[in-house]
Design a protein around this motif. Structure first.
Motif, PDB file in Angstrom:
ATOM      1  N   ILE A 319      91.822  52.203  40.145  1.00  0.00           N
ATOM      2  CA  ILE A 319      92.985  51.529  40.414  1.00  0.00           C
ATOM      3  C   ILE A 319      92.761  50.200  39.985  1.00  0.00           C
ATOM      4  CG2 ILE A 319      94.394  50.465  42.355  1.00  0.00           C
ATOM      5  CD1 ILE A 319      93.537  52.962  44.227  1.00  0.00           C
ATOM      6  N   THR A 320      91.938  49.443  40.234  1.00  0.00           N
ATOM      7  CA  THR A 320      91.740  47.869  39.822  1.00  0.00           C
ATOM      8  C   THR A 320      91.440  47.873  38.205  1.00  0.00           C
ATOM      9  OG1 THR A 320      89.207  48.097  40.296  1.00  0.00           O
ATOM     10  CG2 THR A 320      90.783  47.172  42.134  1.00  0.00           C
ATOM     11  N   GLY A 321      91.023  49.103  37.783  1.00  0.00           N
ATOM     12  CA  GLY A 321      90.756  48.973  36.135  1.00  0.00           C
ATOM     13  C   GLY A 321      91.762  49.177  35.314  1.00  0.00           C
ATOM     14  N   THR A 322      93.057  49.147  35.854  1.00  0.00           N
ATOM     15  CA  THR A 322      94.397  49.544  35.319  1.00  0.00           C
ATOM     16  C   THR A 322      94.644  48.285  34.422  1.00  0.00           C
ATOM     17  OG1 THR A 322      95.646  49.234  37.053  1.00  0.00           O
ATOM     18  CG2 THR A 322      94.965  51.420  36.885  1.00  0.00           C
ATOM     19  N   GLY A 323      94.477  47.219  35.098  1.00  0.00           N
ATOM     20  CA  GLY A 323      95.062  45.932  34.572  1.00  0.00           C
ATOM     21  C   GLY A 323      96.371  45.413  35.214  1.00  0.00           C
ATOM     22  N   LEU A 324      96.935  46.418  36.049  1.00  0.00           N
ATOM     23  CA  LEU A 324      98.103  46.156  36.710  1.00  0.00           C
ATOM     24  C   LEU A 324      97.850  44.962  37.674  1.00  0.00           C
ATOM     25  CD1 LEU A 324      99.315  49.539  36.874  1.00  0.00           C
ATOM     26  CD2 LEU A 324      99.936  48.089  35.111  1.00  0.00           C
ATOM     27  N   GLY A 325      99.218  44.118  37.962  1.00  0.00           N
ATOM     28  CA  GLY A 325      99.120  43.362  38.788  1.00  0.00           C
ATOM     29  C   GLY A 325      99.137  43.919  40.499  1.00  0.00           C
ATOM     30  N   TYR A 327     101.675  44.201  42.475  1.00  0.00           N
ATOM     31  CA  TYR A 327     102.923  45.216  42.507  1.00  0.00           C
ATOM     32  C   TYR A 327     102.769  46.487  41.537  1.00  0.00           C
ATOM     33  CZ  TYR A 327     105.241  42.113  45.565  1.00  0.00           C
ATOM     34  OH  TYR A 327     105.720  41.230  46.792  1.00  0.00           O
ATOM     35  N   GLY A 328     102.259  46.327  40.581  1.00  0.00           N
ATOM     36  CA  GLY A 328     101.858  47.358  39.648  1.00  0.00           C
ATOM     37  C   GLY A 328     101.137  48.426  40.283  1.00  0.00           C
ATOM     38  N   LEU A 329     100.026  47.861  40.986  1.00  0.00           N
ATOM     39  CA  LEU A 329      98.946  48.629  41.416  1.00  0.00           C
ATOM     40  C   LEU A 329      99.814  49.414  42.608  1.00  0.00           C
ATOM     41  CD1 LEU A 329      95.714  46.338  41.800  1.00  0.00           C
ATOM     42  CD2 LEU A 329      96.225  48.527  40.276  1.00  0.00           C
ATOM     43  N   LEU A 330     100.598  48.772  43.539  1.00  0.00           N
ATOM     44  CA  LEU A 330     101.227  49.040  44.535  1.00  0.00           C
ATOM     45  C   LEU A 330     102.231  50.477  43.999  1.00  0.00           C
ATOM     46  CD1 LEU A 330     101.776  48.972  47.370  1.00  0.00           C
ATOM     47  CD2 LEU A 330     103.870  47.626  47.081  1.00  0.00           C
ATOM     48  N   LEU A 331     102.672  50.274  43.142  1.00  0.00           N
ATOM     49  CA  LEU A 331     103.702  51.335  42.393  1.00  0.00           C
ATOM     50  C   LEU A 331     103.056  52.474  42.123  1.00  0.00           C
ATOM     51  CD1 LEU A 331     106.280  49.172  40.420  1.00  0.00           C
ATOM     52  CD2 LEU A 331     106.805  50.328  42.549  1.00  0.00           C
ATOM     53  N   LEU A 332     101.691  52.303  41.582  1.00  0.00           N
ATOM     54  CA  LEU A 332     100.723  53.433  40.978  1.00  0.00           C
ATOM     55  C   LEU A 332     100.274  54.327  42.142  1.00  0.00           C
ATOM     56  CD1 LEU A 332      99.247  54.634  38.820  1.00  0.00           C
ATOM     57  CD2 LEU A 332      97.464  52.842  39.323  1.00  0.00           C
ATOM     58  N   LEU A 364      94.531  42.631  47.597  1.00  0.00           N
ATOM     59  CA  LEU A 364      95.605  42.343  46.843  1.00  0.00           C
ATOM     60  C   LEU A 364      96.508  41.263  47.427  1.00  0.00           C
ATOM     61  CD1 LEU A 364      96.956  45.822  45.889  1.00  0.00           C
ATOM     62  CD2 LEU A 364      95.114  44.232  44.526  1.00  0.00           C
ATOM     63  N   ASP A 365      96.809  40.148  46.653  1.00  0.00           N
ATOM     64  CA  ASP A 365      97.538  39.244  47.003  1.00  0.00           C
ATOM     65  C   ASP A 365      98.928  39.359  46.145  1.00  0.00           C
ATOM     66  OD1 ASP A 365      98.829  36.716  47.592  1.00  0.00           O
ATOM     67  OD2 ASP A 365      97.634  35.438  46.324  1.00  0.00           O
ATOM     68  N   PHE A 366      99.964  39.321  46.912  1.00  0.00           N
ATOM     69  CA  PHE A 366     101.233  39.745  46.793  1.00  0.00           C
ATOM     70  C   PHE A 366     102.070  38.584  46.767  1.00  0.00           C
ATOM     71  CE2 PHE A 366      99.663  43.836  48.201  1.00  0.00           C
ATOM     72  CZ  PHE A 366     100.105  44.680  47.103  1.00  0.00           C
ATOM     73  N   GLY A 367     101.523  37.381  46.837  1.00  0.00           N
ATOM     74  CA  GLY A 367     102.397  36.092  46.894  1.00  0.00           C
ATOM     75  C   GLY A 367     103.396  36.140  48.033  1.00  0.00           C
ATOM     76  N   LEU A 368     102.940  36.679  49.093  1.00  0.00           N
ATOM     77  CA  LEU A 368     104.008  36.735  50.267  1.00  0.00           C
ATOM     78  C   LEU A 368     103.434  35.821  51.397  1.00  0.00           C
ATOM     79  CD1 LEU A 368     104.769  40.533  50.373  1.00  0.00           C
ATOM     80  CD2 LEU A 368     106.177  38.578  49.417  1.00  0.00           C
ATOM     81  N   GLY A 369     102.315  35.269  51.162  1.00  0.00           N
ATOM     82  CA  GLY A 369     101.568  34.422  52.239  1.00  0.00           C
ATOM     83  C   GLY A 369     101.376  35.145  53.644  1.00  0.00           C
ATOM     84  N   LEU A 370     101.000  36.653  53.384  1.00  0.00           N
ATOM     85  CA  LEU A 370     100.663  37.472  54.578  1.00  0.00           C
ATOM     86  C   LEU A 370      99.088  37.596  54.560  1.00  0.00           C
ATOM     87  CD1 LEU A 370     103.351  40.295  53.778  1.00  0.00           C
ATOM     88  CD2 LEU A 370     103.593  38.299  55.344  1.00  0.00           C
TER      89      LEU A 370
END
Length: 451
Positions: A319-325, A327-332, A364-370
């Motif tokens: 998962i982490t080796g895909t290079g996706l951000g 949200y990209g990982l979440l969609l994957l 993961l940090d989605f930038g939501l401040g959660l």
């Protein structure tokens, strides 16, 4: 990766292949775990830790007590005729609207979802009650079958949901927070169904015609009195169960006990509570609870051995080796779970996949401040919405087979497959909305201080 993670990959492939044998999934999971423990040269002493994990952790989890209680509540409402009376009254409420009966089925699905998480019981009940009436009323079969199957699956998402109870146990997050977080998305899906049916009624009234006002079996009770008689009891029961959890008065297990007792009171008031009904409900409750427990035991064995062979590290690297951000990982991940839903039930996906994904998602940090806990609550509800489609997608969509089983050959499986296409798309739309607008999930937990 094939050399390093050959056994975990082979383990997953073996599971997917053996699923087609028709052998009980619980025994497949446990058996594959034991077989690959020997293939991988795992010390026999380690298998003792599997037993400790099952009996000292999973089975002793007090949240598990809520499962048979919620099952009992839903089955009692179904077998006592309370749900049937409610459907007939809702049909009268929307009787002069094209698609009114289908809308009534959707609303009953929402009400029953808030009182049970048993998909088989909900789909069969809605099918037996509504399908003959809808076909007699000349509804397009695809519309009738689609709304029955889709509405019957709402119980796996709208709290109190057995799936959310198990997810809370697996992910080590508050079940009360999950109940609050899933309420709005569950109602959103129900609203999307009603909106779709309303549009169908306007654009294609021939697909959802009006009922015959001269039918002989029309209830002559004034509508207001009928609503008070058939709707008030279930609404009070739902408010007691969900309200006690959300107000912090009762734990989910205690609220489940309230629901089980309340369902018996409703059956008593409906004068349908007798020894035969009680015996049937208790027998089916035992069967359903035993099935869930066996899958839990088998999945625990599978997942422990899979991790020992390095499967969790393999998943994290993939998962982490895909290079996706983020949200990209979440969609994957959502795409992976959607795909697995074609072949696996939600119980297997939850117990096999979630323990592997939770550590990755929490970082993961989605930038939501959660906080990490809030992210896990959001992720759990996204998974729950996603897993609801597993009941509707062929070849192993169980809701489709439940519905096929009660049609007595009148409707082909191909027609049932076609009927669920728009509703699966609506569920995907609901999932996308929950991803784009996390507040749909986190607003209620935040308002009550558990987000």
């Amino acid at each position: 990766m094939l050399d390093e993670y050959g056994l975990p990959i082979l383990m997953v492939v073996a599971l997917l292949v053996t699923l087609f044998t028709g052998y009980p999934v619980a025994f497949l999971l446990g058996g594959l775990g034991i077989v690959f423990a020997f293939i991988g040269g795992i010390n026999l002493a380690f298998l003792g830790t599997v037993s400790s994990r099952i009996f000292g952790g999973v089975i002793e989890n007090w949240l598990m007590i809520a499962i048979p209680l919620f099952v009992f509540m839903g089955l009692m409402l179904e077998k006592s005729g309370v749900a049937r009376n409610l459907l007939l009254t809702l049909q009268r409420l929307f009787g002069r609207v094209h698609g009114g009966l289908a809308i009534s089925v959707a609303l009953l699905g929402i009400v029953m979802a808030a009182s049970t998480g048993i998909i088989g019981a909900s789909v069969v009940m809605l099918g037996l009650l509504a399908l003959p009436v809808m076909l007699k009323q000349n509804y397009k079969p695809e519309v009738a079958c689609g709304i029955i199957a889709a509405s019957g699956t709402l119980g796996i998402l709208i709290p109190p949901s057995i799936m959310l109870v198990l997810m809370g146990s697996i992910m080590q997050i508050s079940v009360g927070a999950l109940f609050k977080a899933a309420l709005v998305p569950g109602l959103l899906l129900g609203a999307l169904y009603v909106l779709y049916l309303t549009i169908i009624g306007k654009l294609r009234p021939d697909w959802a015609p009006l009922p015959d006002e001269n039918a002989e079996d029309v209830d002559t009770t004034p509508l207001a009195a009928a609503l008070a008689r058939d709707l008030l009891g279930p609404v009070i029961l739902i408010a007691a169960v969900l309200g006690s959890i959300m107000a912090g008065i009762a734990t989910p297990t205690e609220a489940a006990a309230i629901g089980a007792a309340g369902s018996m009171l409703l059956a008593l008031f409906a004068r349908t509570l007798n020894l035969g009904t009680l015996r049937d409900v208790m027998r089916d409750t035992s069967r359903t609870s035993a099935m869930i427990l066996f899958v839990v035991v088998g999945a625990t064995c599978f997942s422990v051995v899979f991790k020992r062979l390095g499967g969790d590290i393999m998943i994290e690297e993939m998962i982490t080796g895909t290079g996706l951000g983020p949200y990209g990982l979440l969609l994957l991940v959502m795409g992976l779970i959607f795909f697995l839903g074609f072949f696996l039930e939600w119980i297997e996906i939850s117990f096999v996949v979630l323990p592997l994904l939770v550590p990755v998602i929490a970082k993961l940090d989605f930038g939501l401040g959660l906080s990490s806990q809030a992210i896990l609550v959001w992720f759990a509800v996204l998974v729950a919405v996603n897993l609801q489609t597993s009941f509707l997608t062929p070849p192993f969509g169980y809701a489709l087979f439940y519905l096929k089983g009660i049609t007595h050959g009148e409707i082909s499986i191909g027609m049932i497959y076609r009927s669920i296409i728009p509703f699966v798309l609506l569920q995907v739309l609901g999932l996308i909305l929950c991803i784009l607008f996390p507040s749909l999930v986190l607003w209620l937990p935040g308002m009550t201080g558990s987000g």
